[in-house]
Design a protein around this motif. Structure first.
Motif, PDB file in Angstrom:
ATOM      1  N   THR A 102      40.038  -2.572 -37.120  1.00 48.15           N
ATOM      2  CA  THR A 102      39.423  -1.374 -36.526  1.00 48.15           C
ATOM      3  C   THR A 102      38.056  -1.461 -37.010  1.00 48.15           C
ATOM      4  O   THR A 102      37.611  -2.024 -37.706  1.00 48.15           O
ATOM      5  CB  THR A 102      40.053  -0.098 -37.083  1.00 48.15           C
ATOM      6  N   PHE A 103      37.380  -0.581 -36.211  1.00 44.27           N
ATOM      7  CA  PHE A 103      35.713  -0.344 -36.574  1.00 44.27           C
ATOM      8  C   PHE A 103      35.667   0.105 -37.887  1.00 44.27           C
ATOM      9  O   PHE A 103      34.715  -0.286 -38.447  1.00 44.27           O
ATOM     10  CB  PHE A 103      35.350   0.324 -35.371  1.00 44.27           C
ATOM     11  N   ALA A 104      36.494   0.983 -38.198  1.00 40.18           N
ATOM     12  CA  ALA A 104      36.375   1.421 -39.869  1.00 40.18           C
ATOM     13  C   ALA A 104      36.470   0.386 -40.749  1.00 40.18           C
ATOM     14  O   ALA A 104      35.870   0.694 -41.883  1.00 40.18           O
ATOM     15  CB  ALA A 104      37.513   2.262 -39.942  1.00 40.18           C
ATOM     16  N   ASN A 105      37.333  -0.784 -40.384  1.00 32.15           N
ATOM     17  CA  ASN A 105      37.350  -1.800 -41.442  1.00 32.15           C
ATOM     18  C   ASN A 105      36.143  -3.034 -41.147  1.00 32.15           C
ATOM     19  O   ASN A 105      36.366  -3.988 -41.734  1.00 32.15           O
ATOM     20  CB  ASN A 105      38.881  -2.268 -41.251  1.00 32.15           C
ATOM     21  N   ASP A 106      35.357  -2.604 -40.348  1.00 35.35           N
ATOM     22  CA  ASP A 106      34.528  -3.712 -40.022  1.00 35.35           C
ATOM     23  C   ASP A 106      33.292  -3.793 -41.171  1.00 35.35           C
ATOM     24  O   ASP A 106      32.642  -2.716 -41.605  1.00 35.35           O
ATOM     25  CB  ASP A 106      33.673  -3.462 -38.627  1.00 35.35           C
ATOM     26  N   ASN A 107      33.041  -4.823 -41.859  1.00 33.49           N
ATOM     27  CA  ASN A 107      32.271  -5.157 -42.758  1.00 33.49           C
ATOM     28  C   ASN A 107      30.800  -5.235 -42.380  1.00 33.49           C
ATOM     29  O   ASN A 107      29.874  -5.627 -43.171  1.00 33.49           O
ATOM     30  CB  ASN A 107      32.638  -6.213 -43.743  1.00 33.49           C
ATOM     31  N   GLY A 108      30.556  -5.217 -40.771  1.00 32.25           N
ATOM     32  CA  GLY A 108      29.120  -5.059 -40.561  1.00 32.25           C
ATOM     33  C   GLY A 108      28.580  -6.734 -40.848  1.00 32.25           C
ATOM     34  O   GLY A 108      27.314  -6.699 -40.363  1.00 32.25           O
ATOM     35  N   GLN A 109      29.253  -7.663 -41.093  1.00 32.34           N
ATOM     36  CA  GLN A 109      28.759  -9.127 -41.182  1.00 32.34           C
ATOM     37  C   GLN A 109      28.379  -9.953 -39.961  1.00 32.34           C
ATOM     38  O   GLN A 109      27.548 -10.784 -39.616  1.00 32.34           O
ATOM     39  CB  GLN A 109      29.475 -10.079 -41.898  1.00 32.34           C
ATOM     40  N   ASN A 110      29.371  -9.323 -38.688  1.00 36.93           N
ATOM     41  CA  ASN A 110      29.322 -10.024 -37.461  1.00 36.93           C
ATOM     42  C   ASN A 110      28.727  -9.240 -36.458  1.00 36.93           C
ATOM     43  O   ASN A 110      29.007  -8.257 -36.043  1.00 36.93           O
ATOM     44  CB  ASN A 110      30.833 -10.369 -36.889  1.00 36.93           C
ATOM     45  N   PRO A 111      27.206  -9.567 -36.003  1.00 34.19           N
ATOM     46  CA  PRO A 111      26.518  -9.086 -35.201  1.00 34.19           C
ATOM     47  C   PRO A 111      27.211  -8.766 -33.769  1.00 34.19           C
ATOM     48  O   PRO A 111      26.722  -7.902 -33.061  1.00 34.19           O
ATOM     49  CB  PRO A 111      25.156  -9.857 -35.096  1.00 34.19           C
ATOM     50  N   LYS A 114      28.545  -5.454 -32.371  1.00 34.02           N
ATOM     51  CA  LYS A 114      28.055  -4.192 -31.412  1.00 34.02           C
ATOM     52  C   LYS A 114      28.515  -4.306 -30.102  1.00 34.02           C
ATOM     53  O   LYS A 114      28.541  -3.228 -29.329  1.00 34.02           O
ATOM     54  CB  LYS A 114      26.642  -4.150 -31.671  1.00 34.02           C
ATOM     55  N   LYS A 115      28.625  -5.548 -29.642  1.00 31.68           N
ATOM     56  CA  LYS A 115      29.237  -5.650 -28.282  1.00 31.68           C
ATOM     57  C   LYS A 115      30.723  -5.089 -28.207  1.00 31.68           C
ATOM     58  O   LYS A 115      31.090  -4.541 -27.140  1.00 31.68           O
ATOM     59  CB  LYS A 115      29.245  -7.168 -27.906  1.00 31.68           C
ATOM     60  N   ALA A 116      31.523  -5.154 -29.116  1.00 32.87           N
ATOM     61  CA  ALA A 116      32.946  -4.507 -29.069  1.00 32.87           C
ATOM     62  C   ALA A 116      32.569  -3.016 -29.122  1.00 32.87           C
ATOM     63  O   ALA A 116      33.321  -2.307 -28.129  1.00 32.87           O
ATOM     64  CB  ALA A 116      33.603  -4.766 -30.309  1.00 32.87           C
ATOM     65  N   ARG A 117      31.680  -2.522 -29.616  1.00 34.01           N
ATOM     66  CA  ARG A 117      31.422  -1.084 -29.613  1.00 34.01           C
ATOM     67  C   ARG A 117      31.064  -0.688 -28.398  1.00 34.01           C
ATOM     68  O   ARG A 117      31.674   0.217 -27.655  1.00 34.01           O
ATOM     69  CB  ARG A 117      30.565  -0.467 -30.756  1.00 34.01           C
ATOM     70  N   ALA A 118      30.071  -1.472 -27.823  1.00 36.84           N
ATOM     71  CA  ALA A 118      29.451  -1.179 -26.527  1.00 36.84           C
ATOM     72  C   ALA A 118      30.453  -1.076 -25.366  1.00 36.84           C
ATOM     73  O   ALA A 118      30.546  -0.398 -24.477  1.00 36.84           O
ATOM     74  CB  ALA A 118      28.481  -2.135 -26.241  1.00 36.84           C
ATOM     75  N   GLY A 148      40.899  -6.664 -31.787  1.00 33.24           N
ATOM     76  CA  GLY A 148      41.865  -5.795 -32.286  1.00 33.24           C
ATOM     77  C   GLY A 148      41.148  -4.342 -32.389  1.00 33.24           C
ATOM     78  O   GLY A 148      41.510  -3.465 -32.149  1.00 33.24           O
ATOM     79  N   CYS A 149      39.821  -4.413 -32.705  1.00 37.74           N
ATOM     80  CA  CYS A 149      39.051  -3.109 -32.849  1.00 37.74           C
ATOM     81  C   CYS A 149      38.818  -2.551 -31.444  1.00 37.74           C
ATOM     82  O   CYS A 149      38.982  -1.265 -31.481  1.00 37.74           O
ATOM     83  CB  CYS A 149      37.445  -3.568 -33.254  1.00 37.74           C
ATOM     84  N   ILE A 150      38.557  -3.318 -30.524  1.00 39.81           N
ATOM     85  CA  ILE A 150      38.493  -2.669 -29.057  1.00 39.81           C
ATOM     86  C   ILE A 150      40.027  -1.970 -28.761  1.00 39.81           C
ATOM     87  O   ILE A 150      40.060  -1.003 -28.368  1.00 39.81           O
ATOM     88  CB  ILE A 150      38.186  -3.916 -28.055  1.00 39.81           C
ATOM     89  N   ALA A 151      40.947  -2.629 -29.070  1.00 36.32           N
ATOM     90  CA  ALA A 151      42.367  -2.398 -28.547  1.00 36.32           C
ATOM     91  C   ALA A 151      42.552  -1.081 -29.375  1.00 36.32           C
ATOM     92  O   ALA A 151      43.089  -0.053 -28.677  1.00 36.32           O
ATOM     93  CB  ALA A 151      43.346  -3.426 -28.807  1.00 36.32           C
ATOM     94  N   ASN A 152      42.055  -1.089 -30.711  1.00 35.18           N
ATOM     95  CA  ASN A 152      42.848   0.195 -31.675  1.00 35.18           C
ATOM     96  C   ASN A 152      42.020   1.267 -31.003  1.00 35.18           C
ATOM     97  O   ASN A 152      42.490   2.405 -30.983  1.00 35.18           O
ATOM     98  CB  ASN A 152      42.252  -0.246 -33.080  1.00 35.18           C
ATOM     99  N   VAL A 247      28.515  -4.815 -21.528  1.00 32.97           N
ATOM    100  CA  VAL A 247      28.412  -5.111 -22.941  1.00 32.97           C
ATOM    101  C   VAL A 247      27.300  -4.866 -23.554  1.00 32.97           C
ATOM    102  O   VAL A 247      26.991  -5.201 -24.818  1.00 32.97           O
ATOM    103  CB  VAL A 247      29.138  -6.172 -23.467  1.00 32.97           C
ATOM    104  N   SER A 248      26.020  -4.470 -22.766  1.00 27.75           N
ATOM    105  CA  SER A 248      24.678  -4.387 -23.164  1.00 27.75           C
ATOM    106  C   SER A 248      24.509  -2.939 -23.547  1.00 27.75           C
ATOM    107  O   SER A 248      24.643  -2.038 -22.717  1.00 27.75           O
ATOM    108  CB  SER A 248      23.894  -4.754 -22.425  1.00 27.75           C
ATOM    109  N   PRO A 249      24.292  -2.744 -24.798  1.00 30.00           N
ATOM    110  CA  PRO A 249      24.113  -1.303 -25.185  1.00 30.00           C
ATOM    111  C   PRO A 249      22.858  -0.654 -24.585  1.00 30.00           C
ATOM    112  O   PRO A 249      21.954  -1.306 -24.324  1.00 30.00           O
ATOM    113  CB  PRO A 249      24.029  -1.199 -26.826  1.00 30.00           C
ATOM    114  N   LYS A 250      22.820   0.536 -24.309  1.00 32.04           N
ATOM    115  CA  LYS A 250      21.600   1.174 -23.614  1.00 32.04           C
ATOM    116  C   LYS A 250      20.409   1.461 -24.641  1.00 32.04           C
ATOM    117  O   LYS A 250      20.881   1.670 -25.799  1.00 32.04           O
ATOM    118  CB  LYS A 250      22.093   2.381 -22.904  1.00 32.04           C
TER     119      LYS A 250
END
Ligand SMILES: [Zn+2]
Length: 250
Positions: A102-111, A114-118, A148-152, A247-250
């Protein structure tokens, strides 16, 4: 003029007969009607008799009863929604470890995250345009976590998502009768998003049928490269350019 059928008459009689005071009620001497002790709202009302003189005084719902009913319905809807989300998650995430991606468990290491969030933020557009994601790269580069983050995140919104791969689809199909196969393949269509996580095989499709399936998927997907591997440019550039916009954030 409403016609008083036997049915309506029965309802009126029942309402008029149920006038014993319940706990938390009183009769207000000002109007002679039953009221609620909370805020003094009416629990009895006055209605003219149809077609003749006189009145009857059936029970009615006071504002706090109406509010309690509204809250009860809301809680029930919320419960149903949670049940539905739980069911969809069990169907869509067949491997238990995916629950923790999940995004809550993302350690922020993989840039790339942000595409998954977008993608999740732009989900409505992606769904409308039928745009998927193609995640490719070596094992252990975060593809499954990304998926998994996108799916959840989408499952949390009660959106049907399935994470699977071609080997397990082919596995299911093996040994099925042809009717069951048609049904199984149709069942894949009930997901708004299908995430296939083993497409590294696209470079060397085992046969023409596979090559066609891969081509179809590639046309509809925005490619995302994991861990610096080169992505072989495919045709369908126009579709991919449109897909990339998702997938490009505005
Ligand atoms: Zn009340």
């Amino acid at each position: 003029m409403i016609e008083i059928t036997a049915e309506i008459r029965a309802i009126i009689d029942r309402a008029a007969a149920d006038l014993a005071l319940a706990e938390g009620e009183y009769i207000d001497p000002a109007d002679g009607l039953i009221h609620c002790k909370h805020y003094g709202g009416n629990r009895q009302t006055v209605v003219p008799c149809f077609g003749k003189s006189g009145y009857f005084m059936p029970r009615c719902v006071c504002p706090c009863q109406a509010e309690a009913e509204r809250r009860r319905k809301e809680a029930e809807e919320q419960r149903n929604r949670m049940e539905s989300i739980k069911r969809r998650r069990a169907q869509g995430l067949q491997d238990r470890y995916l629950y923790d991606y999940t995004f809550a468990n993302d350690n922020g290491q993989n840039p790339l995250m942000k595409k998954a969030r977008a993608y999740v933020d732009n989900w409505k557009q992606a769904y409308r345009d039928n745009t998927g994601l193609l995640l490719f790269g070596d094992v252990g580069t975060g593809k499954s976590f990304f998926a998994g983050c996108i799916a959840n995140a989408l499952l949390d919104r009660d959106i049907p998502v399935l994470i699977t791969n071609f080997p397990s689809i082919l596995n299911r199909l093996t040994g099925m009768f042809s009717e069951d196969r048609v049904e199984f393949i149709a069942s894949l269509g009930m997901y708004d998003l299908l995430i296939l996580d083993d497409l590294d095989a696209i470079k060397n499709p085992p046969d023409l049928a596979h090559a066609r399936i891969y081509d179809r998927i590639l046309e509809r997907c925005a490619p995302i490269l994991f861990a610096g591997k080169n992505f072989r440019e495919e045709n369908a550039e126009a579709t991919k350019a449109a897909a990339k916009g998702i997938v490009s954030p505005k």
